[in-house]
Design a protein around this motif. Structure first.
Motif, mmCIF file in Angstrom:
data_model
loop_
_atom_site.group_PDB
_atom_site.id
_atom_site.type_symbol
_atom_site.label_atom_id
_atom_site.label_comp_id
_atom_site.label_asym_id
_atom_site.label_seq_id
_atom_site.Cartn_x
_atom_site.Cartn_y
_atom_site.Cartn_z
ATOM 1 N N ILE B 172 0.855 -1.181 0.000
ATOM 2 C CA ILE B 172 0.000 0.000 0.000
ATOM 3 C C ILE B 172 0.892 1.232 0.000
ATOM 4 O O ILE B 172 1.510 1.564 1.006
ATOM 5 N N PRO B 174 1.943 4.997 0.024
ATOM 6 C CA PRO B 174 1.431 6.318 0.372
ATOM 7 C C PRO B 174 1.244 7.144 -0.906
ATOM 8 O O PRO B 174 2.030 7.029 -1.838
ATOM 9 N N ARG B 175 0.224 7.941 -0.913
ATOM 10 C CA ARG B 175 0.010 8.767 -2.102
ATOM 11 C C ARG B 175 1.123 9.785 -2.238
ATOM 12 O O ARG B 175 1.689 10.244 -1.245
ATOM 13 N N PHE B 191 -2.770 7.162 9.362
ATOM 14 C CA PHE B 191 -3.496 6.007 8.844
ATOM 15 C C PHE B 191 -3.367 5.841 7.347
ATOM 16 O O PHE B 191 -3.237 4.748 6.831
ATOM 17 N N ARG B 192 -3.391 6.974 6.662
ATOM 18 C CA ARG B 192 -3.136 6.898 5.229
ATOM 19 C C ARG B 192 -2.110 7.958 4.893
ATOM 20 O O ARG B 192 -2.446 9.051 4.437
ATOM 21 N N TYR B 218 8.128 5.211 6.898
ATOM 22 C CA TYR B 218 6.785 4.658 6.810
ATOM 23 C C TYR B 218 6.749 3.231 7.320
ATOM 24 O O TYR B 218 5.907 2.853 8.125
#
Lengths: 128, 568
Positions: B172, B174-175, B191-192, B218
């Motif tokens: 996943i 991170p943007r 969380f995101r 992260y």
């Protein structure tokens, strides 16, 4: 170009940011792709934002066939200056650092110090 | 509440000690050990500060006790002596009494509880204020950050990003966003998380190193770590060591991250990385609104470089971290600090107890929790001529008429019976037979846990002293004075002069440590009528309206056995 720009609302700023950080002569579609990474805007919304910006003389439009090509008329830097730190920003200058990780903390080094550090780094380079 | 505050102070002192130790050890450990052990020490100390596992007395071996309530001694009055002595009683001889009786030590004792209360308010207020400031700052920064964010269109960046994520095994991602106002890449969000890049031109190697660095943060969950330390620092804001800890921890986090980046460096990438760090540190083109003007100096920068270059030769220092954590934990569990009422029952698990904070260092007058029967001691020594007493009754409990028979460990220097008093104190727990020395005994079943003192004035009045740390004033009045003695029970309520017996009186806490009523210097002094029949033996005084005491935690009436100190 105007020196004094009023503060743009968020959505218009998003368009400008797309233009500044994209490439010259962007189409609406190009802009849309970038903006939608951040928030979803319908094509019509984008068009209306663009026309508003055009009226403010922040954006220039030119036609290429049946497409419109957009370019910013003010630079990011210029605009940044008009939107310089508010008092609030100054007050909370450091607060984010509690909650983030970053590569480096903007230390203020004098030119001498920078040189010293450069040569310091050098020794490790030579070790290779 | 006092215990909780004492506990908080205790763990903060311990934490400060550990932090201090860590800093000292660091000087020596630098050569051989990486920042790993410090990182974990901070972590374990922070966890230890949050989880209150040192709060329970069962584990405590060393106990430091802070006296906070005055002990209460009900001094036995010899009723038999009352009659002849009553002429003295007529005049409120409060002066002598208050002079001699005073719970002298008490004012200091009691103020511990008051200090605790103020501390709690200031502490709590500080937490709220600091939290609000920090949270607001965070919000404002986020708003500004988000406003100036644009999606990342740089395809080479995106490509490199995917690649690095793959190498690091991150599913996943991170943007990725660009924020033109930043001067340094930033990972934000619990969380995101989102990775923000400045609008700079990075080379391919550079951008990869950036990604490795931020993604290492992260994967290590460093944002959670930082939040934990920040929380602890906010909660215990009064502890300066925690600020130091956070500052050092920030550096340690970066050191560990750098070393993770180093692992993936090949060739001369490390030099590119160093230069990148320097470049980022130096870049001041933009308006810093997220600048950490820590103004870390050159030493820190150099140390960072050295650390990452030596990382392969440095040890983690697991034992070091473990030892420090164990030290913290064991000290926390084994040492306790509690408020102790100078009262009857010594705690069962106290093996060592020292009054570290009492003004008077005299030990508690020993009291017997186990004593069921009030012990009676005869005192032949009352100043006001209790000479008749010993003859009157063996079973009489005798209080020295002097109210100096306090069993508060207070020095009654005014009293010529002070030495006797000392004796009394020692005698107390043991005395069962009548003696000529007066002493105090323990009330068998104290009805409440506040401390009182019931005493007799030289005029055989009943004086009730109550100390209460929660209320500054309260009212109560005596509703009954019953004589329990050899001659059976009977109410001698009537024997007490009306003016002081009836009605409610409001007692104000005075600086000498007890509640004063009116301006008498004592309160609730109930005078025994001179003409009334002498009552020999125990006396029980029922006092009503005491519900406001000790936080109003108990009922309204208390029965004092005259002459018996109260088990606090």
């Amino acid at each position: 170009m105007k020196k004094n720009h009023k503060k743009l609302p968020d959505s218009e700023l998003d368009i400008m940011l797309a233009l500044w950080n994209g490439h010259p002569n962007m189409t609406r579609h190009d802009i849309e792709k970038i903006v939608n990474q951040k928030r979803t805007l319908a094509p019509t919304t984008i068009l209306s934002l663009l026309s508003r910006l055009e009226k403010k003389k922040a954006v220039s439009v030119k036609k290429d066939g049946n497409k419109n090509l957009y370019n910013p008329l003010i630079t990011q830097k210029e605009y940044r200056i008009t939107e310089s730190s508010s008092i609030l920003e100054k007050l909370y200058n450091n607060s984010l650092k509690n909650f983030v990780t970053s590569l480096s903390e903007g230390k203020k080094f004098s030119p001498d110090e920078i040189n010293e550090l450069k040569s310091f780094i050098q020794q490790f380079e030579d070790e290779d | 509440m006092l215990n909780f505050i004492l506990y908080s102070i205790k763990i903060n002192l311990l934490a400060a000690l550990i932090i201090f130790l860590t800093c000292i050890i660091s000087q020596f450990a630098k050569k051989k050990y990486s920042s790993w052990w410090r990182y974990y020490t901070w972590l374990l100390v922070s966890i230890g500060l949050i989880i209150p596992f040192g709060l329970f007395p069962q584990t405590q071996v060393i106990r430091i006790e802070v006296p906070y309530q005055q002990e209460n001694t009900a001094v036995v009055a010899d009723r038999a002596a009352v009659i002849p002595a009553s002429p003295n009683a007529a005049a409120p001889a409060q002066q002598t009494e208050s002079g001699s009786v005073g719970p002298v030590k008490s004012s200091f004792d009691l103020s511990w509880a008051i200090y605790a209360k103020y501390f709690l308010y200031i502490w709590g207020g500080g937490i709220i204020v600091i939290s609000i400031i920090r949270f607001l700052g965070y919000l404002i920064s986020i708003i500004i950050l988000r406003r100036w964010t644009v999606g990342c269109t740089n395809s080479s960046y995106r490509h490199a990003y995917r690649e690095v994520c793959k190498i690091r095994g991150i599913r996943i991602r991170p943007r990725l966003f660009i924020c033109p106002r930043l001067t340094s890449p930033l990972l934000l969000g619990l969380f995101r998380p989102i990775l923000y890049l400045p609008a700079a031109d990075y080379s391919n190697s550079e951008i990869k190193l950036i990604f490795h660095h931020e993604l290492a943060h992260y994967q290590n969950k460093d944002l959670w770590y930082k939040l934990l330390l920040l929380t602890v620092n906010t909660l215990y804001w009064f502890n300066p060591a925690l600020y130091l800890m956070r500052k050092q921890a920030d550096k340690d986090i970066e050191h560990l991250c750098d070393s993770k980046v180093m692992k993936t460096c090949i060739g001369n990438e490390h030099t590119i990385y160093h230069k990148l760090l320097l470049k980022t540190a130096v870049n001041h083109n933009y308006i810093h609104y997220i600048s950490a003007s820590l103004n870390d100096d050159m030493t820190d920068f150099k140390e960072r470089i050295i650390h990452m270059m030596k990382i392969n030769t440095l040890k983690k220092g697991r034992i070091l971290a473990f030892t420090l954590a164990a030290l913290f934990l064991s000290a926390n569990l084994l040492v306790g600090c509690t408020g102790k009422q100078k009262a009857v029952q010594p705690e069962d698990n106290t093996q060592v107890s020292a009054d570290t904070d009492s003004v008077n260092t005299t030990p508690d007058p020993p009291k017997e929790p186990e004593t069921v029967q009030p012990e009676r001691i005869t005192d032949s020594t009352s100043d006001s001529g209790n000479t008749s007493q010993p003859s009157a009754n063996n079973s009489n409990q005798e209080t020295s008429v002097n109210n100096s028979d306090q069993d508060t460990p207070v020095t009654d220097t005014d009293n010529d019976s002070s030495s006797r008093q000392q004796d009394q104190q020692q005698d107390e727990p043991a005395e069962t037979e009548s003696e000529t020395e007066s002493s105090r005994t323990v009330s068998p079943n104290p009805p409440r846990d506040s401390s009182y003192k019931v005493d007799t004035g030289s005029d055989k009045s009943l004086v009730v002293y109550i100390s209460n740390i929660d209320d500054s004033s309260f009212s109560f009045y005596m509703t009954e004075a019953t004589f329990i003695g050899e001659q059976g029970t009977g109410s001698h309520y009537d024997n007490y002069t009306e003016s002081t017996v009836l009605g409610s009186q409001t007692a104000q806490y005075n600086s000498a440590g007890y509640y004063e009523c009116n301006s008498n210097g004592q309160y609730f002094q109930f005078y025994y009528d001179s003409g009334s029949e002498a009552a020999a033996g125990d006396f029980s005084v029922t006092v009503s309206g005491l519900g406001g005491l000790a936080g109003g935690s108990y009922g309204d009436t208390a029965t004092f056995i005259m002459g018996l100190p109260f088990a606090g």
